[in-house]
Motif scaffolding. Structure first.
Motif, short mmCIF file in Angstrom:
data_model
loop_
_atom_site.label_atom_id
_atom_site.label_comp_id
_atom_site.label_asym_id
_atom_site.label_seq_id
_atom_site.Cartn_x
_atom_site.Cartn_y
_atom_site.Cartn_z
N GLY A 1 26.79 5.88 -24.07
CA GLY A 1 26.33 6.72 -25.17
C GLY A 1 25.79 6.07 -26.38
N ALA A 2 25.81 4.75 -26.48
CA ALA A 2 25.23 4.11 -27.67
C ALA A 2 23.70 4.25 -27.60
CB ALA A 2 25.62 2.63 -27.71
N PRO A 3 23.03 4.26 -28.75
CA PRO A 3 21.57 4.40 -28.77
C PRO A 3 20.88 3.31 -27.92
CG PRO A 3 22.45 4.58 -30.97
CD PRO A 3 23.59 4.16 -30.08
N VAL A 4 19.73 3.66 -27.40
CA VAL A 4 18.93 2.74 -26.57
C VAL A 4 18.28 1.68 -27.44
CG1 VAL A 4 16.94 2.62 -25.02
CG2 VAL A 4 18.49 4.57 -24.91
N GLU A 5 18.10 0.47 -26.88
CA GLU A 5 17.40 -0.62 -27.60
C GLU A 5 16.02 -0.17 -28.00
OE1 GLU A 5 20.29 -2.51 -24.82
OE2 GLU A 5 18.69 -1.13 -24.45
N GLN A 6 15.55 -0.70 -29.11
CA GLN A 6 14.20 -0.40 -29.59
C GLN A 6 13.20 -1.35 -29.00
OE1 GLN A 6 13.60 2.32 -31.58
NE2 GLN A 6 15.72 2.76 -31.13
N HIS B 1 20.39 -9.66 -32.18
CA HIS B 1 20.00 -8.34 -32.67
C HIS B 1 21.03 -7.28 -32.30
CE1 HIS B 1 16.03 -9.79 -33.82
NE2 HIS B 1 16.00 -10.44 -32.67
N ARG B 2 22.27 -7.71 -32.09
CA ARG B 2 23.34 -6.76 -31.76
C ARG B 2 23.69 -5.95 -33.00
NH1 ARG B 2 27.07 -11.05 -28.47
NH2 ARG B 2 26.17 -12.41 -30.05
N ILE C 1 18.78 -10.64 -23.49
CA ILE C 1 19.91 -10.06 -22.75
C ILE C 1 20.17 -8.69 -23.38
CG2 ILE C 1 22.32 -10.28 -22.07
CD1 ILE C 1 20.61 -12.53 -20.94
N LEU C 2 19.97 -7.64 -22.58
CA LEU C 2 20.20 -6.27 -23.01
C LEU C 2 21.62 -5.84 -22.67
CD1 LEU C 2 16.92 -4.70 -21.55
CD2 LEU C 2 17.26 -5.73 -23.81
N ARG C 3 22.00 -4.65 -23.10
CA ARG C 3 23.28 -4.08 -22.70
C ARG C 3 23.23 -3.71 -21.22
NH1 ARG C 3 24.00 0.87 -25.72
NH2 ARG C 3 21.75 0.92 -25.67
N SER C 4 24.37 -3.72 -20.56
CA SER C 4 24.44 -3.31 -19.16
C SER C 4 24.16 -1.81 -19.07
CB SER C 4 25.82 -3.61 -18.58
OG SER C 4 26.80 -2.75 -19.17
N GLN C 5 23.84 -1.34 -17.87
CA GLN C 5 23.59 0.09 -17.70
C GLN C 5 24.84 0.89 -18.03
OE1 GLN C 5 20.45 1.32 -17.05
NE2 GLN C 5 21.46 3.18 -17.77
N TRP D 1 20.42 -6.38 -28.65
CA TRP D 1 20.19 -7.39 -27.63
C TRP D 1 20.29 -8.77 -28.26
CZ3 TRP D 1 16.72 -4.37 -30.06
CH2 TRP D 1 15.69 -4.99 -30.76
N VAL D 2 20.29 -9.80 -27.42
CA VAL D 2 20.33 -11.19 -27.88
C VAL D 2 19.16 -11.93 -27.24
CG1 VAL D 2 21.67 -13.33 -27.96
CG2 VAL D 2 22.84 -11.12 -28.11
N VAL D 3 18.38 -12.63 -28.06
CA VAL D 3 17.29 -13.46 -27.57
C VAL D 3 17.87 -14.83 -27.24
CG1 VAL D 3 15.03 -14.46 -28.07
CG2 VAL D 3 15.66 -12.23 -29.06
N MET D 4 17.62 -15.27 -26.00
CA MET D 4 18.11 -16.56 -25.52
C MET D 4 16.91 -17.41 -25.10
SD MET D 4 21.47 -16.16 -25.73
CE MET D 4 22.14 -17.50 -24.77
N ALA D 5 17.17 -18.70 -24.85
CA ALA D 5 16.13 -19.60 -24.34
C ALA D 5 16.70 -20.41 -23.19
CB ALA D 5 15.62 -20.51 -25.45
#
Length: 136
Positions: free
Chosen positions: A131-136, A98-99, A121-125, A108-112
């Motif tokens: 400045g990129a928009p926050v994950e939904q 979902h990047r 896996i979300l973006r790092s802090q 983000w990326v869905v992993m198993a």
């Protein structure tokens, strides 16, 4: 009166093996006085920074459907994409990417894990702070 989350439990087929995999992935440690050994049906790991615990417990049923509850992981250092590659190198598999859905540098990326339990896996802090928009 309220409750709090004592720990997160993951049902699995092989508690010790999954405990070892997640311990390496997260940098968690063994709980003092709680030996986790091959063949144990319950194994718990501890985040030495936050105190969060994850219990892996063997159940007879295999995973059969999508998780209704999952963990969202944020890299402590490095980037989301670096962490995705590290998870792959540990034997994790990509379920969905979902990047970039909300603009460049988002998502983000869905992993198993090796037993098919899904996590994101979300973006790092640092990436979020850039400045990129926050994950939904």
């Amino acid at each position: 009166m309220t409750s709090f989350v004592s720990h997160t439990t993951v049902d699995c087929a092989h508690a010790y093996e999954l405990f070892e995999w997640w311990k390496q992935l997260l940098g968690y440690v063994d709980v003092d006085g709680d030996p986790n050994l091959p063949g144990h049906e319950e194994c718990m790991v501890l985040d030495p920074e936050s105190g969060h615990r994850i219990l892996f417990i063997e159940v007879p049923e295999p995973k059969s459907v999508k998780n209704r509850l999952h963990l969202d992981l944020r890299p402590r250092s490095g980037s989301r994409d670096d962490e995705v590659e590290r998870v792959r190198s540990l034997g994790g598999t990509e379920v969905a990417d979902h990047r970039g859905q909300h603009g460049p540098g988002t998502g983000w990326v869905v992993m198993a894990d090796p037993e098919g339990n899904e996590f994101c896996i979300l973006r790092s802090q640092a990436e979020v702070d850039a400045g990129a928009p926050v994950e939904q």
